[in-house]
Design a protein around this motif. Sequence first.
Motif, PDB file in Angstrom:
ATOM      1  N   LEU A  20      20.822  54.923  75.807  1.00  0.00           N
ATOM      2  CA  LEU A  20      20.694  53.309  76.025  1.00  0.00           C
ATOM      3  C   LEU A  20      21.012  52.902  77.584  1.00  0.00           C
ATOM      4  O   LEU A  20      21.966  53.477  78.072  1.00  0.00           O
ATOM      5  N   HIS A  21      20.029  52.357  78.016  1.00  0.00           N
ATOM      6  CA  HIS A  21      20.514  51.579  79.256  1.00  0.00           C
ATOM      7  C   HIS A  21      21.130  50.199  79.110  1.00  0.00           C
ATOM      8  O   HIS A  21      21.324  49.664  77.994  1.00  0.00           O
ATOM      9  N   THR A  22      21.647  49.825  80.118  1.00  0.00           N
ATOM     10  CA  THR A  22      22.632  48.645  80.210  1.00  0.00           C
ATOM     11  C   THR A  22      21.871  47.776  81.384  1.00  0.00           C
ATOM     12  O   THR A  22      21.219  48.277  82.200  1.00  0.00           O
ATOM     13  N   PRO A  23      22.394  46.523  81.781  1.00  0.00           N
ATOM     14  CA  PRO A  23      21.910  45.718  82.830  1.00  0.00           C
ATOM     15  C   PRO A  23      22.290  46.418  84.199  1.00  0.00           C
ATOM     16  O   PRO A  23      21.979  45.915  85.050  1.00  0.00           O
ATOM     17  N   THR A  53      23.535  55.250  79.332  1.00  0.00           N
ATOM     18  CA  THR A  53      22.996  56.394  80.553  1.00  0.00           C
ATOM     19  C   THR A  53      22.047  55.490  81.328  1.00  0.00           C
ATOM     20  O   THR A  53      20.817  55.752  81.265  1.00  0.00           O
ATOM     21  N   ASP A  54      22.690  54.871  82.025  1.00  0.00           N
ATOM     22  CA  ASP A  54      21.961  54.173  83.181  1.00  0.00           C
ATOM     23  C   ASP A  54      21.547  55.007  84.146  1.00  0.00           C
ATOM     24  O   ASP A  54      21.982  56.412  84.563  1.00  0.00           O
ATOM     25  N   LEU A 101      30.125  56.397  74.489  1.00  0.00           N
ATOM     26  CA  LEU A 101      30.120  57.547  75.141  1.00  0.00           C
ATOM     27  C   LEU A 101      29.679  57.145  76.883  1.00  0.00           C
ATOM     28  O   LEU A 101      28.426  56.274  76.946  1.00  0.00           O
ATOM     29  N   PRO A 102      30.336  57.834  77.947  1.00  0.00           N
ATOM     30  CA  PRO A 102      29.800  57.385  79.246  1.00  0.00           C
ATOM     31  C   PRO A 102      28.807  58.566  79.547  1.00  0.00           C
ATOM     32  O   PRO A 102      28.844  59.470  79.058  1.00  0.00           O
ATOM     33  N   GLY A 103      27.703  58.163  80.305  1.00  0.00           N
ATOM     34  CA  GLY A 103      26.793  59.157  80.565  1.00  0.00           C
ATOM     35  C   GLY A 103      25.857  58.514  81.769  1.00  0.00           C
ATOM     36  O   GLY A 103      26.081  57.388  82.076  1.00  0.00           O
ATOM     37  N   ILE A 114      17.211  63.698  83.194  1.00  0.00           N
ATOM     38  CA  ILE A 114      17.974  64.530  82.420  1.00  0.00           C
ATOM     39  C   ILE A 114      19.173  63.611  82.209  1.00  0.00           C
ATOM     40  O   ILE A 114      19.646  62.796  83.023  1.00  0.00           O
ATOM     41  N   LEU A 115      19.617  63.606  80.684  1.00  0.00           N
ATOM     42  CA  LEU A 115      20.694  62.949  80.190  1.00  0.00           C
ATOM     43  C   LEU A 115      21.956  63.894  80.504  1.00  0.00           C
ATOM     44  O   LEU A 115      22.109  65.194  80.103  1.00  0.00           O
ATOM     45  N   GLY A 116      23.146  63.228  81.121  1.00  0.00           N
ATOM     46  CA  GLY A 116      24.505  63.873  81.004  1.00  0.00           C
ATOM     47  C   GLY A 116      25.571  62.953  80.402  1.00  0.00           C
ATOM     48  O   GLY A 116      25.527  61.758  80.487  1.00  0.00           O
ATOM     49  N   ILE A 117      25.832  63.612  79.285  1.00  0.00           N
ATOM     50  CA  ILE A 117      26.918  62.515  78.509  1.00  0.00           C
ATOM     51  C   ILE A 117      28.243  63.287  78.314  1.00  0.00           C
ATOM     52  O   ILE A 117      28.330  64.635  78.247  1.00  0.00           O
TER      53      ILE A 117
END
Length: 770
Positions: A20-23, A53-54, A101-103, A114-117
């Motif tokens: 998920l992205h955010t502003p 995950t921005d 979760l932060p990522g 690549i996603l880092g969680i």
Amino acid sequence: MTTTGEERNEMRWIRVDLHLHTPASEDYAEPNVSYLDILQEAERRGLEIIAFTDHNTVTGYEQFQRELEFLTTLEKAGRLTSEEAARLAEYRRLLEKITVLPGFEFTSHFGAHILGIFPPNRPLSLIEATLLQLGIPAEVLKHGVCSVANTRHVTEAYEIIHRAGGIVIAAHANGPNGVITETLRMGTSGQARVAVTQSPYLHALEFINFYTDHEKFTSPGFYNGKTEHYERRMFCIQGSDAHRLRRLAEAEAQVTHRHGIGDRYFEALLPDRSFEALKALFSSQDFDRVRVPKRDQKQWSLDVARFSGSTERQVLRAVNDPSATASLWPDVAALANIGGGVLIIGCDPGGKVIGVDRPDQATESLRQSVAEHLTPQPYLSFELMHYEGRDVIRVEVKAQDPPPYVGSNGAVYIRRDNETVVANRSEIIQLCRQAIAAGEPSPLDNGETLELPRSGVEIVSSQRRGGSWSYEVRDLRTTAGVTRDRAQGLWAYAISRHEDLREGRIDLQSQVRWRGRLGLWRAYRQGARVKYDLVHRDQNGVIDHIFYGVSDWGLGEAWMSLLNEAGARIETDADDFDQEGTLDPTPPPDIEAWGERRVRWRGRGGIVRITLDPEGQPRFDLVMKDKDTGAIQEYNNVPREKLSEAWLALIRVPRPRTGIEVVNATRSEDGEWFYTFRNLRTGDVSSAPWRLQDIEPGTVREYAARMYHQDMPLDEEKVRWWGNIGYLRPMRSQVDLVYIDEQGVTHVYYAARRDELAGEWRELLQLYGE
């Protein structure tokens, strides 16, 4: 490590969306969305574990935490307003149900993501230190930028994130900027493709089109551990990659990201909704503890349908009374007469879901009404779908017999301008021609009465299976089960022309030059060769064979006599099937004299032009004729909100069914251009951007990309206008078309074939004598 049956009894299925992205991401589509909005939408979609995950930053998660800390500090000081207290209470309620979760979504050296969680108790400074180690410059660490140069390579990034304690996921691996797509696009070795999907530091592969993409390397099933060189079985998941709260309609989806929160998710069998439980699962061999629900694919298709509204092959009806469905048989007739389509009952065209009361009765009412009023009978497939708490009926209409399908009132209904209407004389004639051509299926000629060409292809038969057309293509051999997405080159060209004939987009009879029972439809140049589309008619005058892409060396004496007598005019092949076409270089005449503008009328109303005001909002110059005197009244600079549906219906013009559109052109920081194209014949938008260096010179795509930079922003003085549509650069066989839509957005349709234009587009050229 695997879990025992007793341990599984203590677990439950938890819905997860880790992308998920955010502003805080620079390309987020709705910058005014709050973090509370995101959590509320996640709750609505039933998510229990999510990750922010921005792009190349953790600033979104940091801002979310800061807001919580600020509200908590105010509470401790007794300074909360009632609004702030309600906000804090809502946060706490949601965080009792959802783990956040932060990522980050990291952009590797060649562009793959690549996603880092990470766990929620990990200090954000340590996560930012990981980003610095990955090559993200400190000056852009807080900016959420999509593209960063000179970062770490994919496999290096996997190891760095893993050693930092994160869950490592290859984001949208089979989509744009995915590790699979990037290795295929770059033509790297099989060893590289193995490395980016089988690394011991990689926890999971995230897929788009989870159940519809079946190509080699790009399907989740390929990574089940049974493929040679890919022996490590991988966890395969999906994530929404949401850049907005809720999914966009397809009609609006010229943007790259149209999915909303929870549109694509997976479910994990876990003891609790913690980071530790999730990482332990991804570190295990318990692959059956992850599942990607398939049923929601239908929910997503309905989501698209309701927002895109009624189209040529899709009808939405806001009917919830079971008895009222009996009145929908004309829609069924219209869909059957164009070969089939979908009727959705319980949604209005604006996207509102009203549902259907007593769906069993509604289904039976429609079935009986179709049986009573329609001849012949189409095949109807009913599907009850529970959507947003309401029952919706999806009816798939299949035409088992050739048209026309005639109503008990003597009317023949078709779909025109996305509406169900009574067919006019010419449309009925076209339907009858289709029926005659399809009414007596003839086997392949045995050669006694027809000398078959020795090159080219023929569509022997077609059949609709599971919503997709399948074709039997006669080449040097007969090949069954060919679908459009599997066809290439000449096969794809033949299938596309065949579909044009089936859908009535081409009037074949008027274009053929005959010599007895042999006919020449079209001669065109493909590269250095001249090819022919040829037809044959039986003793009753019914066309029973069409041969596509025949070379003259494959023709006998009778066919050669036809070509010599017909005096074939060789066209330029500008079709966008296999992208081998070249373009007629004829320049537009007297370009200095262009810029002419004529009013496009419908009834008493007319559209003159569409412009944009300083705020970028569309403004409309309109005219109206007095019904008694014929005097014309001008209405200039009208805002969109003042327009009625009648005015909007005049302004809207369907895209032509020929040519190509540049949907998007972006430039990376290193100066490289990327293009997204729409094939106007199919309506499909390319799933991944094209780099200019990957586009073959001399093709339609290359022409469109090159002219796009010349045309944008559009110089209206180089266009001949008819209201809000126009053309520029007319060539012998093609023309470039222009359309300004109701939002003020300019569309240029490149290399549209003149002989395939219909409606307003054909009238436009006739108006100017083209």
